[in-house]
Scaffold this motif. Sequence first.
Motif, PDB file in Angstrom:
ATOM      1  N   GLU A  20      39.857  40.353  38.000  1.00 56.61           N
ATOM      2  CA  GLU A  20      38.530  40.446  38.636  1.00 56.61           C
ATOM      3  C   GLU A  20      38.461  39.607  39.912  1.00 56.61           C
ATOM      4  O   GLU A  20      37.365  39.299  40.384  1.00 56.61           O
ATOM      5  CB  GLU A  20      37.449  39.974  37.654  1.00 56.61           C
ATOM      6  N   THR A  43      41.016  34.732  38.061  1.00 56.02           N
ATOM      7  CA  THR A  43      40.544  35.441  36.864  1.00 56.02           C
ATOM      8  C   THR A  43      41.756  36.034  36.145  1.00 56.02           C
ATOM      9  O   THR A  43      42.850  36.039  36.690  1.00 56.02           O
ATOM     10  CB  THR A  43      39.556  36.567  37.221  1.00 56.02           C
ATOM     11  N   VAL A  92      37.134  43.526  32.411  1.00 55.46           N
ATOM     12  CA  VAL A  92      38.172  43.486  33.452  1.00 55.46           C
ATOM     13  C   VAL A  92      38.625  44.906  33.804  1.00 55.46           C
ATOM     14  O   VAL A  92      38.813  45.233  34.976  1.00 55.46           O
ATOM     15  CB  VAL A  92      39.377  42.638  32.976  1.00 55.46           C
ATOM     16  N   HIS A 127      35.879  46.773  35.723  1.00 52.98           N
ATOM     17  CA  HIS A 127      35.764  46.245  37.092  1.00 52.98           C
ATOM     18  C   HIS A 127      36.613  47.050  38.083  1.00 52.98           C
ATOM     19  O   HIS A 127      36.258  47.176  39.258  1.00 52.98           O
ATOM     20  CB  HIS A 127      36.206  44.773  37.076  1.00 52.98           C
ATOM     21  N   GLY A 130      30.635  37.712  33.822  1.00 50.16           N
ATOM     22  CA  GLY A 130      31.882  36.976  33.643  1.00 50.16           C
ATOM     23  C   GLY A 130      31.765  35.739  32.798  1.00 50.16           C
ATOM     24  O   GLY A 130      32.648  34.903  32.785  1.00 50.16           O
TER      25      GLY A 130
END
Lengths: 184, 184
Positions: B39, B43, B157, B160, B180
């Motif tokens: 992300e 991340t 994730v 995204h 998140g």
Amino acid sequence: METLTGFNLTDAIAVLTRTPATIDALLRGLPGSWVRSNEGKDTWSAFDIVGHLISGERTDWMPRVLRILESGEACPFDPFDRFAQFKETQGKSLEQLLDEFARLRKENLAALQALNLQPEDLTRRGKHPALGVVTLSELLATWAVHDLTHLHQLSRVMAHQYRDAVGPWSVFLGVLQCNGHSTP
Amino acid sequence: METLTGFNLTDAIAVLTRTPATIDALLRGLPGSWVRSNEGKDTWSAFDIVGHLISGERTDWMPRVLRILESGEACPFDPFDRFAQFKETQGKSLEQLLDEFARLRKENLAALQALNLQPEDLTRRGKHPALGVVTLSELLATWAVHDLTHLHQLSRVMAHQYRDAVGPWSVFLGVLQCNGHSTP
């Protein structure tokens, strides 16, 4: 970091193909208390979520694909009944729903692949009753992300049942901070 | 609505048993772009998340169970290195990680069941280095919810990567609104 550079039919089908087995592995055979518990009034249990995924297979995704190919923007999609599952799942077991979802998804992906969509087809346009003009690739990407939204919701609904049992660890567990944005 | 009325060892083990197959069904064989994308800076990708679950099996959950049973509050838990996976997974494939996670989880659940914990054991206390006094049942509930937190993160994730591809539908897809909170 690698990134997906945009929509790709093969990538989307890779996710769509895996969802029934993922949800089956998560839920089949679980004690009923995990499967039938929700997050409070007017929220969905794991059972309700699987019912909703079945409704989507029956009435939403492939009918909308075909509507775009047949009618373009001339004829808007039929609205999706997000509560149909409460009637349709009555008297069924979770195991029946998991089997039904897997069968319908397999049939729908076979129908999708039989269309032999070409890159130029993915830009074809349809009309959503609330959102207006959308493309075929947006519809197919949404089908995959809709699966992920409900996996996200499933993990949250289950975690919610242990919100007190984890004691002080709740501050470290992100899923317990999720504010339910994924209920729909 | 049914609810889980509190922690129950059988219910917790039912979730812990299912996680490896759930994540395997979701990820095995997916195009690398789904598995290695994250992300953004600092991340985690799906690959990193599976690596983190492996670290937990090796160094966190069962060692802490044993620490409670052996030392109670006298000896705090060792801190959990939440970034160990970045070194430990180097050169491995996702498939290797999935196999390793499944094997370790199976071994750990066998070890847990061999302890033959009784209801009174579940109230035994240990000491978390940051949170202070915790009980064995809170530790075991957290193990299960930690699985769910990372399933929640995995779905986010992956979604995204299609945040632009879904076009106007993004407003209806809850997972794309998730801020998140479940990264840890």
